[in-house]
Write a protein that holds these residues in place. Structure first.
Motif, short mmCIF file in Angstrom:
data_model
loop_
_atom_site.label_atom_id
_atom_site.label_comp_id
_atom_site.label_asym_id
_atom_site.label_seq_id
_atom_site.Cartn_x
_atom_site.Cartn_y
_atom_site.Cartn_z
N TYR A 135 0.80 -1.24 0.00
CA TYR A 135 0.00 0.00 0.00
C TYR A 135 0.83 1.28 0.00
CZ TYR A 135 0.73 0.11 5.16
OH TYR A 135 1.26 0.14 6.42
N SER A 136 2.13 1.21 -0.29
CA SER A 136 2.93 2.44 -0.29
C SER A 136 4.14 2.30 -1.19
CB SER A 136 3.40 2.76 1.15
OG SER A 136 4.14 3.96 1.17
N TRP A 137 4.57 3.45 -1.74
CA TRP A 137 5.82 3.49 -2.50
C TRP A 137 7.03 3.70 -1.57
CZ3 TRP A 137 6.16 1.53 -7.03
CH2 TRP A 137 5.12 1.61 -7.96
N ILE A 138 6.81 3.70 -0.29
CA ILE A 138 7.90 3.82 0.67
C ILE A 138 8.26 2.43 1.18
CG2 ILE A 138 8.62 4.85 2.86
CD1 ILE A 138 6.55 7.01 2.46
N LYS A 139 9.54 2.13 1.26
CA LYS A 139 10.00 0.87 1.85
C LYS A 139 9.89 0.97 3.37
CE LYS A 139 13.30 -0.11 -1.90
NZ LYS A 139 14.73 -0.36 -2.23
N ALA A 140 10.22 -0.12 4.05
CA ALA A 140 10.12 -0.16 5.51
C ALA A 140 11.48 -0.47 6.12
CB ALA A 140 9.09 -1.20 5.95
N PRO A 141 12.30 0.56 6.39
CA PRO A 141 13.59 0.30 7.04
C PRO A 141 13.40 -0.03 8.52
CG PRO A 141 13.27 2.66 6.72
CD PRO A 141 12.10 1.97 6.08
N ARG A 142 14.26 -0.89 9.03
CA ARG A 142 14.19 -1.28 10.44
C ARG A 142 15.60 -1.39 11.00
NH1 ARG A 142 9.80 0.21 9.56
NH2 ARG A 142 7.80 -0.90 9.80
N TRP A 143 15.72 -1.09 12.31
CA TRP A 143 16.99 -1.29 13.02
C TRP A 143 16.86 -2.56 13.84
CZ3 TRP A 143 18.71 -1.84 18.06
CH2 TRP A 143 20.11 -1.77 18.23
N ARG A 144 17.62 -3.56 13.46
CA ARG A 144 17.56 -4.90 14.08
C ARG A 144 16.10 -5.37 14.21
NH1 ARG A 144 22.44 -6.67 15.53
NH2 ARG A 144 24.07 -5.21 16.20
N GLY A 145 15.31 -5.09 13.19
CA GLY A 145 13.93 -5.52 13.16
C GLY A 145 12.95 -4.60 13.84
N HIS A 146 13.44 -3.53 14.46
CA HIS A 146 12.57 -2.60 15.19
C HIS A 146 12.22 -1.40 14.32
CE1 HIS A 146 13.16 -4.55 19.14
NE2 HIS A 146 14.41 -4.75 18.75
N ALA A 147 10.95 -1.03 14.32
CA ALA A 147 10.55 0.25 13.74
C ALA A 147 11.01 1.35 14.70
CB ALA A 147 9.04 0.31 13.57
N VAL A 148 11.67 2.38 14.17
CA VAL A 148 12.17 3.47 15.01
C VAL A 148 11.76 4.80 14.40
CG1 VAL A 148 14.15 2.16 15.89
CG2 VAL A 148 14.41 3.52 13.79
#
Length: 603
Positions: free
Chosen positions: A394-407
């Motif tokens: 649902y988005s053109w934005i990827k989902a970066p994570r730090w060691r699997g955590h959303a920050v």
């Protein structure tokens, strides 16, 4: 901005009424937001999406790494030089190119100029109208407004006559019927709580900030030739220093130009101290019960660290980096942007495809392959309204994570980390500001209670502008001292010959962008770019869900927020604007030869 909603009446099976805001205005780029509100008009679900594709990484493949900065700087016309700075740092890191002391100091002045300019423009021209009601200012008593101004700061422009003139200008503007940016405001919404006098003061400073912002960016023209896209270069800065040089077009930087820069810095310091910070505190005191929108700032925050006194030495960062998880300010983890186990981007809910979408990729191994299937991204409703399907892409934005955590990233995370690390200047700033706020509001909030909120996010941005202006003056004095010591070098081109480069190299450039942690990762092979990936602040904050179901900061910040009138989404805008979203950075449309790479039809 179009506001759509599903039929009135709470529908538990569908998560309540769905409110769609598309596009979200007063931001850079294209953004859509959807929320579900329950029978009490409290947000119980949120979906944020970037609605345009960015293919800029594709353009850079096969190009000279020394040219990359000029392309990536055009990602945005607001973030200006921060992408160029990240790009030249990435190339220099990959090729082990050192820059002179003067170049480091000039780059720092330019970077902090952007911070100060961006934060001032953001608050007064993008965010203030979420709190300030210009129509209500017509009811103000100019004398009482003057007294309010003088009670909160020593700003010289504070006479009753001054505020009466501003009010008369506003009255003519309103009576003309041409309200411009004020036209579609929800000015009768009870979510607006300022007194008419506070509203008039806010409008006056809105106008003052318009004049100031055009002067601040002249610093970029001195060192970088222009704004909004000043020139940079791998190996240093493109301006020469000649203290005896005459003032003319294209002339080297001389003492007259340096004194001009100093005066602009001094003006910034005065405005921030007397107007910006006091305004945020005064306005916040009217919204003392508005501590919503904490989002991931209440739990997980990250920054790479910023503003080193000594180039290449992260231990000298004046705002240190780190990661805080689960709201535990007593434990700060180090962050390493080169570690493939730490930084990963996921695309399970993004309109891209990976070989294995259950796994994330470090930016050095990043893939930018669009994957949009028309008609498969929305779910039906009882009406013709099309809602995004958050269970799918649902988005053109990827989902970066730090060691699997959303920050969360941004000025607020930088200030939470610095406060937790007991940075002296930041500690004094935060404690002093909270003391002033508590006195105005009649509260006794601590930093841990107040900062992780929409108001705290807005305050942190003002405090960072204040700190950056001070650091700019320190940088200016250090630059003058270094020049007086006989050093006029501004560039090192010793390693510019590609024949001296290794056959393969990779590097990363990190910058404290106005909106948060910015990283550019580059891989070079046989003198050309093999892969280039940008992970920008709004990629972190505006990310969709990841395979584990973790939501990004935009979505998290909206949860549990009560709304006065869901069809007038003041609260949604108030919280989203506190991040200063830049969708142009996180999503961008381009292709190498200008051909059509994706076609999207909206019905």
């Amino acid at each position: 901005m179009t506001i759509m909603q599903t039929p009135n009446g709470f529908d538990l099976d569908n998560g309540g009424r769905r409110i769609v805001v598309d596009p979200v205005t007063r931001i850079e780029g294209h953004m859509r937001c959807e929320v579900n509100v329950d029978e009490n008009n409290v947000i119980r679900n949120a979906v944020s999406t970037g609605t345009m594709w960015r293919g800029l990484e594709v353009i850079l493949n096969g190009r000279d790494p020394r040219d990359a900065w000029a392309f990536v700087e055009r990602i945005c016309g607001v973030c200006t030089g921060c992408h160029a700075l990240a790009s030249v740092r990435a190339a220099e890191n990959a090729l082990n190119i050192q820059i002179p002391t003067n170049a480091h100091l000039i780059r720092e002045i330019m970077a902090k100029t952007l911070q100060v300019h961006d934060h001032i423009v953001h608050f007064y021209h993008l965010h203030a109208l979420d709190w300030v009601n210009p129509v209500n200012a017509l009811k103000a008593d100019p004398k009482a407004t003057s007294e309010l101004q003088q009670a909160i700061s020593a700003h010289p422009m504070s006479s009753p006559g001054y505020f009466r003139d501003v009010q008369n200008r506003l009255k003519k503007f309103v009576e003309s019927g041409e309200l411009g940016i004020f036209k579609n405001g929800y000015w009768d919404n009870p979510a607006y709580k300022l007194s008419p006098e506070a509203d008039l003061m806010g409008v006056a400073h809105y106008l003052e900030a318009l004049d100031l912002q055009k002067e601040v960016v002249k610093i970029h023209t001195i060192f970088g030739g222009k704004n909004p896209h000043p020139n940079y270069m791998v190996g240093g800065v493109p301006c020469a220093i000649n203290m005896e040089g005459e003032l003319s077009a294209g002339a080297p930087v001389n003492m007259e130009r340096l004194n001009f820069v100093r005066q602009r810095i001094a003006e910034c310091i005065e405005f921030i101290d007397n107007v910006y910070v006091p305004d945020v505190l005064a306005i916040a005191s009217f919204y003392k019960d508005w501590l919503y929108g904490g989002g991931l700032a209440a739990t997980n925050v990250m920054d790479y660290g910023a503003y080193p006194k000594v180039n290449y030495d992260k231990s000298t960062d004046q705002l240190p980096g780190g990661v805080i998880l689960d709201g535990n300010w007593d434990e700060i983890y180090p962050v390493d942007a080169t570690d493939p186990e730490q930084i990963q981007e996921f695309v399970q809910h993004s309109w891209y495809q990976y070989p294995d979408e259950a796994k994330g990729l470090h930016p050095w191994e990043g893939v930018t392959e669009p994957s949009f299937v028309l008609g498969a991204n929305f779910k039906g409703t009882k009406t013709n309204i099309q809602e995004l399907d958050e269970a799918g892409k649902y988005s053109w934005i990827k989902a970066p994570r730090w060691r699997g955590h959303a920050v969360e990233v941004g000025p607020l995370p930088r200030y939470i980390i610095a406060y937790a690390k007991k940075v002296d200047y930041v500690t004094e700033q935060v404690n002093s500001s909270l003391g002033a706020f508590n006195q105005l509001a009649g509260t006794s909030l601590t930093a841990r209670q107040a900062l992780p909120s929409t108001i705290g996010r807005t305050l942190a941005r003002a405090l960072e502008a204040q700190y950056c202006a001070k650091m700019m003056m320190d940088d200016w004095h250090a630059l003058i001292a270094n020049i007086k010591a006989g050093d006029s070098a501004t560039a090192n081109v010793a390693l510019w010959d590609p024949s001296s480069w290794p056959s393969e190299a990779k590097g990363v450039g990190l910058v404290a962008a106005p909106r948060g942690a910015l990283g550019h990762w580059i891989k070079i092979k046989d003198g050309k770019i093999e892969n280039y990936q940008c992970v920008v602040p709004t990629t972190w904050n505006g990310s969709p869900r990841d395979p584990a179901g973790n939501i990004g900061a935009f979505e998290a910040s909206l949860m549990n927020t009560p709304m006065e009138r869901p069809e007038e989404p003041v609260e949604i805008l108030r919280t989203l604007h506190s991040f200063d979203p830049c969708l142009a950075c996180s999503t961008h449309v381009m292709s190498e030869d200008g051909q059509e790479m994706a076609k999207v039809t909206v019905r």
